[in-house]
Design a protein around this motif. Structure first.
Motif, PDB file in Angstrom:
ATOM      1  N   ARG A   1      40.542  32.281  46.675  1.00 11.29           N
ATOM      2  CA  ARG A   1      39.184  31.836  46.377  1.00 11.29           C
ATOM      3  C   ARG A   1      38.102  32.613  47.087  1.00 11.29           C
ATOM      4  O   ARG A   1      37.042  32.895  46.507  1.00 11.29           O
ATOM      5  CB  ARG A   1      39.040  30.349  46.726  1.00 11.29           C
TER       6      ARG A   1
ATOM      7  N   ALA B   1      33.341  28.324  44.901  1.00 11.27           N
ATOM      8  CA  ALA B   1      34.585  28.456  45.655  1.00 11.27           C
ATOM      9  C   ALA B   1      34.943  27.179  46.410  1.00 11.27           C
ATOM     10  O   ALA B   1      36.032  27.085  46.974  1.00 11.27           O
ATOM     11  CB  ALA B   1      34.472  29.611  46.649  1.00 11.27           C
TER      12      ALA B   1
ATOM     13  N   HIS C   1      32.642  32.091  42.532  1.00  9.40           N
ATOM     14  CA  HIS C   1      33.854  32.798  42.893  1.00  9.40           C
ATOM     15  C   HIS C   1      33.803  34.194  42.291  1.00  9.40           C
ATOM     16  O   HIS C   1      33.360  34.374  41.156  1.00  9.40           O
ATOM     17  CB  HIS C   1      35.059  32.017  42.345  1.00  9.40           C
TER      18      HIS C   1
END
Length: 315
Positions: free
Chosen positions: A214, A42, A35
């Motif tokens: 995200r 993510a 991320h």
């Protein structure tokens, strides 16, 4: 649909991977990226169906972009499309690989982007599809229920449960004579399309899917764009169609710069249109090399992911 590439230019996938091994490329089988702010994965998966067909899977949701899995011969000995090719849907291959869908995003109306969509929506009646007026007319003419369609023009920001979709006005690529393939728009529902030429472009869109805080995933379904419409999007992952577009200037370089040099760049629409998925469609090695070199020239720090048909890319 993009401009046909001479089939003699296609190599088997293994040859492509070997040809690009020295470049900054990671294959889908080994790719996993943190991320951008937390450094954690993510928990989003990409899957490529070939052409510009994609699945974005996260939590319990699936968003599909231009899902076309049927594949059938459309190109004559001279490399031109056989416009009278009848439309068919391979129910078995769609059933095998599409296991659920919440939303379908249509970039344009050509057969290799929407021909399987009516059947997919018939299997998942709670799913919906986003497209232009022309795309919706074509889809409803092929049996899609009115309650399943979302009409857009470009510029909309659509809120769904856990994610948003930004609809980006875009353009199809141009041939050497600066013409579109199967151009046109519709303001009324036509008779049910029967051939590939009946599925016209009908306006082109790009999309940015934002999954909470995200990940931002951007996709173009054709090798062209509108610069002002892309300014400020800043995706984490850019899935960019890359095909022969002799009438379009510096498409890929402009896209990368406008999108603020995404950290992950994925090619799309660079395989052949005819070979069934079970037989392993070929990928154009020259296009893949050009794509990777262009990305590296704009930003050596960007990661190019090389998708393989039907394999999951974890992000």
């Amino acid at each position: 649909m993009e401009l046909p590439v001479n089939r003699r230019g296609f190599l088997r996938r293994a040859a492509v991977l070997g040809a690009t091994a020295a470049l900054p490329v990671h294959t889908a089988a080994t790719a996993q990226h943190p991320h951008p702010t937390t450094g954690q994965a993510a928990d989003v998966d990409l899957r490529w169906f070939g052409v510009n067909g994609w699945e974005i899977a996260f939590d319990d949701k699936r968003v599909l972009i231009d899902p076309w899995l049927t594949r059938f011969p459309t190109i004559g000995p001279d490399g031109a499309f056989l416009e009278s090719t009848p439309l068919t849907v391979d129910h078995a291959v769609v059933d095998q690989h599409i296991h659920g869908v919440d939303l379908i995003l249509i970039t344009h109306g050509h057969f290799d982007h929407i021909a399987d969509v009516p059947y997919i929506l018939s299997r998942f009646p709670d799913a919906r599809v986003v497209g232009t007026e022309t795309h919706i007319h074509l889809l409803t003419a092929m049996g899609v229920a009115e309650r399943q369609v979302i009409w857009v023009r470009g510029g909309e920001l659509l809120q769904f449960d856990g994610f948003t979709v930004e609809v980006v006005p875009s353009l199809h690529s141009l041939d050497e004579n600066h013409r579109y393939l199967f151009p046109g728009t519709m303001t009324t529902r036509p008779q049910s399309p029967r051939t590939i030429a009946d599925l016209i472009e009908g306006g082109t869109l790009a999309y940015q899917v934002t999954i909470g805080d995200r990940l931002r995933v951007f996709n173009t379904g054709a090798a062209n764009l509108i610069e002002r419409a892309c300014t400020g999007l800043r995706p984490d992952v850019a899935i960019l169609s890359y095909t022969r577009a002799p009438g379009t200037s510096r498409y890929l370089e402009r896209a990368l710069e406008l999108l603020d040099r995404p950290r992950i760049v994925v090619p799309s629409h660079h395989d052949d249109l005819e070979t069934p998925l079970a037989q392993g469609p070929t990928i154009n090695a020259q296009l893949m090399n050009e794509f990777t070199e262009a990305v590296r020239a704009v930003d050596p720090n960007s990661t190019v992911l090389t998708p393989r048909h039907l394999e999951v890319i974890p992000l």
